[in-house]
Design a protein around this motif. Structure first.
Motif, short mmCIF file in Angstrom:
data_model
loop_
_atom_site.label_atom_id
_atom_site.label_comp_id
_atom_site.label_asym_id
_atom_site.label_seq_id
_atom_site.Cartn_x
_atom_site.Cartn_y
_atom_site.Cartn_z
N PRO A 70 47.22 110.08 -70.63
CA PRO A 70 47.46 109.24 -71.82
C PRO A 70 48.53 108.19 -71.56
O PRO A 70 49.29 108.28 -70.58
N ALA A 71 48.61 107.23 -72.46
CA ALA A 71 49.65 106.19 -72.36
C ALA A 71 51.02 106.81 -72.61
O ALA A 71 51.15 107.78 -73.36
N PRO A 72 52.07 106.29 -71.98
CA PRO A 72 53.43 106.84 -72.19
C PRO A 72 53.87 106.64 -73.64
O PRO A 72 53.50 105.66 -74.30
N SER A 73 54.69 107.56 -74.14
CA SER A 73 55.08 107.53 -75.55
C SER A 73 56.57 107.78 -75.77
O SER A 73 57.00 108.00 -76.89
N ALA A 74 57.38 107.74 -74.71
CA ALA A 74 58.81 108.03 -74.85
C ALA A 74 59.49 106.95 -75.69
O ALA A 74 59.12 105.78 -75.63
N PRO A 75 60.50 107.32 -76.48
CA PRO A 75 61.18 106.32 -77.32
C PRO A 75 62.01 105.35 -76.49
O PRO A 75 62.55 105.69 -75.44
N ALA A 76 62.12 104.13 -76.99
CA ALA A 76 63.04 103.15 -76.43
C ALA A 76 64.43 103.38 -77.00
O ALA A 76 64.60 104.10 -77.99
N PHE A 77 65.45 102.77 -76.38
CA PHE A 77 66.81 102.96 -76.87
C PHE A 77 67.65 101.73 -76.56
O PHE A 77 67.26 100.87 -75.76
N ILE A 78 68.82 101.63 -77.19
CA ILE A 78 69.70 100.48 -77.08
C ILE A 78 70.52 100.57 -75.80
O ILE A 78 71.04 101.64 -75.45
N HIS A 79 70.65 99.46 -75.11
CA HIS A 79 71.60 99.34 -74.00
C HIS A 79 72.81 98.61 -74.56
O HIS A 79 72.72 97.44 -74.94
N PRO A 80 73.97 99.26 -74.68
CA PRO A 80 75.09 98.70 -75.44
C PRO A 80 75.63 97.41 -74.82
O PRO A 80 75.65 97.23 -73.60
N GLU A 81 76.12 96.55 -75.69
CA GLU A 81 76.63 95.25 -75.26
C GLU A 81 77.83 95.39 -74.32
O GLU A 81 78.03 94.55 -73.43
N ARG A 82 78.63 96.44 -74.49
CA ARG A 82 79.79 96.61 -73.61
C ARG A 82 79.36 96.80 -72.15
O ARG A 82 80.12 96.46 -71.23
N LEU A 83 78.17 97.33 -71.93
CA LEU A 83 77.65 97.46 -70.57
C LEU A 83 76.80 96.26 -70.18
O LEU A 83 76.80 95.85 -69.01
N ALA A 84 76.09 95.68 -71.14
CA ALA A 84 75.26 94.50 -70.84
C ALA A 84 76.11 93.26 -70.60
O ALA A 84 75.71 92.36 -69.86
N GLY A 85 77.27 93.18 -71.26
CA GLY A 85 78.16 92.04 -71.05
C GLY A 85 77.80 90.81 -71.85
O GLY A 85 78.54 89.81 -71.80
N GLU A 86 76.71 90.84 -72.59
CA GLU A 86 76.29 89.70 -73.41
C GLU A 86 75.32 90.22 -74.45
O GLU A 86 74.49 91.09 -74.18
N SER A 87 75.41 89.69 -75.66
CA SER A 87 74.50 90.13 -76.71
C SER A 87 73.09 89.63 -76.45
O SER A 87 72.88 88.60 -75.78
N ALA A 88 72.11 90.35 -76.99
CA ALA A 88 70.73 89.92 -76.85
C ALA A 88 70.52 88.58 -77.55
O ALA A 88 69.77 87.72 -77.05
N ALA A 89 71.19 88.36 -78.69
CA ALA A 89 71.04 87.09 -79.39
C ALA A 89 71.54 85.93 -78.53
O ALA A 89 70.92 84.86 -78.50
N SER A 90 72.64 86.14 -77.82
CA SER A 90 73.17 85.10 -76.95
C SER A 90 72.21 84.82 -75.80
O SER A 90 71.98 83.65 -75.44
N LYS A 91 71.63 85.86 -75.22
CA LYS A 91 70.68 85.65 -74.13
C LYS A 91 69.46 84.87 -74.62
O LYS A 91 69.00 83.92 -73.96
N ARG A 92 68.94 85.26 -75.78
CA ARG A 92 67.76 84.58 -76.30
C ARG A 92 68.05 83.10 -76.58
O ARG A 92 67.25 82.22 -76.25
#
Length: 601
Positions: A160-182
């Motif tokens: 079957p297709a994978p069904s695991a939940p997605a999760f947040i990668h925190p901004e403190r580790l990403a170094g930039e907000s998703a809004a800023s990247k977009r």
């Protein structure tokens, strides 16, 4: 988290499955059909339901393409997988071809029947690959034929297709907000006169939106498609059941979420728009649907590729933290191995289980970053060997043991190879190891003008081996993601790259030597590209490498007389740094062992 040692692919099934595929080909009026390793997202790792190549042929490597014709079938692999492919497939059914010396298009020009029709699934091949193959097919007077996937039609127990939940990668580790990247990448599209970009690579989408998932083994991504618009808005197409309320709030109002099946209709709605499509990674079906809808396609690299590769300060700090954690676990493991292996009671599986257990004991391990490669004696010569219960070999005194492994930590992704002697190593292996070490040191110490590529640095790793009449059939290094893919582009240390190296990129440095039937040797550290200090009188901007990996190199494998004084000095300085940074994280016997392992040569 831990890997399975069962061999999911069965080469004995290859003849029957190939016969069933050929029956489908005949019914569809086809003379051939393409079976790639890739799924619709073109990533290196695929979900079990997308392991079509392994199901058909038995070959379980991470890169390959099978071309099945009425009376012949060829499996194309690179040098990493030559031995493995020959061992895992039925030789009467599949010809093993080295892609470095014979491209699929060249084989097709000779093997495809005159006027033949070659079928393909347009969701599993990028445009540039199909264009190359189409030229060969036209040279035979034939045609390429897009069809529904023929392997799926005969794979009756497909997972079957994978069904695991997605999760947040925190901004403190990403170094930039998703809004800023977009906003930043959307502005780049707007400056080029583009309305949107079609995104199909899960690691690009996860990086852009600061999310992660568990849809494929060892790589923390969620399978998805997306449209990034020039105003910074994004449309995300994935299984909505994987996104809880907290994650939907994280995405925010400027990111819509729809089913993956809605990606096609969203492409249809781009009529009259200029849409960027990556011809090297987007499935051909994407551009074909956009064209049919009346959109203007602009061939352009995925806009996330380069900014994802150039790590920011937070991502580099995370990488350093991940390597300290990983280094402590690896040093504890190496002490255990040095104690237990000489007794002759361990097997390859025992070694893998213990290493994974010690990584898990860090309390920060999300997963291993790939199935651990643990090759004792002749198994070490299989570059990407994966031990199974059927192949599990005892680790014997006198063996050379190659262990290539890594971890996925929220802070970063690691990948490290150490080759160790179990007792006294053969003299030929020690000599080969030292020549590979000279190359690894040469790359580590490199300083070069900004603008050079990995192709320019690759010979540094091979020079000592070349002088001895030796070489290895894989690249010297690959890019590495930030809690993403352990194999990340576009940066590489390879003869086949023209991508300039930039500060913030992370690469592996892993020269090796392989003697089939005897042993394999590889030494691997991860490096970050960094600005180099310009000496007095210097005029040009220079780059250099920062070594991230922290683990001792087995001195029992080294022939000291082959090392120059500056190479000895590098090794002693590296070991002093390992002891200084990892020593305080260890206790008692582990700390004492590390002090001895890091003593000056």
């Amino acid at each position: 988290m831990f890997q399975s040692f069962d061999d999911s692919a069965d080469p004995s099934q290859g003849p029957a499955r190939l016969a069933a595929l050929r029956a489908r080909m005949k019914a569809a009026g086809l003379d051939g059909f393409l079976i790639p390793r890739a799924d619709a997202h073109m990533g290196e790792q695929v979900a079990p339901r997308d392991e079509r190549l392994a199901w058909l042929t038995g070959f379980t490597g991470s890169a390959g393409l099978c071309v099945a014709l009425e009376t012949r079938a060829a499996l194309f692999v690179d040098g990493r997988y030559d031995i493995q492919a020959r061992a895992q497939t039925d030789p009467a059914s599949f010809e093993i071809r080295r892609i470095e010396t014979e491209r699929p298009e060249a084989w097709l020009r000779e093997a495809l029947p005159e006027g033949g029709r070659l079928g393909y699934d347009p969701w599993l091949h990028p445009r540039d690959e199909l264009d190359r193959l189409a030229r060969a097919v036209r040279a035979r007077g034939g045609e390429m034929a897009p069809v529904e996937n023929l392997v799926d039609a005969i794979w009756t127990d497909r997972p079957p297709a994978p069904s695991a939940p997605a999760f947040i990668h925190p901004e403190r580790l990403a170094g930039e907000s998703a809004a800023s990247k977009r906003a930043r990448l959307g502005a780049e599209l707007a400056a080029e006169g583009l309305d949107a970009a079609a995104l199909t690579l899960p690691d690009s989408i996860c990086w852009l939106l600061n999310i992660r998932g568990a849809d494929v083994p060892r790589t923390p991504v969620v399978q998805a498609f997306a449209l990034l618009h020039a105003d910074g808005r994004a449309q995300l197409f994935a299984d909505p059941a994987k996104f809880d309320a907290q994650l939907r709030a994280h995405l925010g109002p400027d990111v819509s979420l729809a089913r993956a099946e809605d990606f096609g209709p969203a492409l249809d709605a781009m009529k009259g728009r200029k849409v960027a499509v990556d011809r090297a990674s987007a499935p051909a079906a994407v551009s074909e649907r956009l064209s049919a809808a009346g959109a203007e396609i602009v061939w352009r690299r995925d806009p996330c590729i380069l900014p994802k590769a150039v790590k920011n300060a937070a991502e580099l700090a995370g990488a350093r933290a991940a390597h300290r954690m990983d280094g402590a676990a690896l040093c504890r493991f190496l002490r255990w191995l040095a104690t237990e292996a000489p007794g002759g009671a361990l097997t390859e599986i025992d070694v893998v289980v213990q290493l994974e257990r010690m990584r898990a004991e860090t309390g920060r391990l999300h997963d291993i970053s790939f199935d651990t490669i643990c090759g004792a004696g002749p198994h070490g010569a299989i570059v990407h060997y994966r031990v199974t219960r059927a192949t599990n070999r005892a680790v014997r005194p006198g063996d050379v043991l190659l262990i290539d492994s890594g971890g996925q930590y929220p802070e970063g992704t690691t990948d490290v190879t150490r080759t160790v002697a179990v007792g006294a190593a053969p003299e030929a292996a020690r000599r080969a190891f030292t020549l590979a070490l000279k190359g690894m040191i040469a790359v580590s110490c490199a300083r070069w003008p900004k603008g050079l590529t990995g192709r320019d640095l690759d010979p540094l790793a091979r020079a000592a081996l070349w002088r001895a009449g030796l070489d290895y059939d894989h690249g010297t290094g690959h890019g590495v993601g930030a809690f993403l893919s352990v194999h990340e582009g576009p940066q590489r240390l390879s003869r086949r790259t023209d991508e300039p190296l930039l500060p913030g990129m992370i690469l592996s440095n892993e020269p090796g030597v392989y003697r089939e039937g005897a042993w394999g040797i590889r030494i691997e550290n991860l490096l970050a590209v960094a600005p180099a200090q310009i000496p007095e009188g210097g005029e040009r901007e220079m780059l250099s490498f920062e070594t991230l990996t922290l683990a001792p190199i087995d001195r029992a494998m080294i022939a000291p007389d082959l090392l120059a004084p500056d190479e000895r000095a590098w090794l002693d300085a590296y070991h002093a740094r390992v002891l200084a940074e990892i020593g305080p994280l260890l206790e008692d016997e582990d700390a004492a062992w590390l002090a001895e392992a890091c003593a000056p040569l």
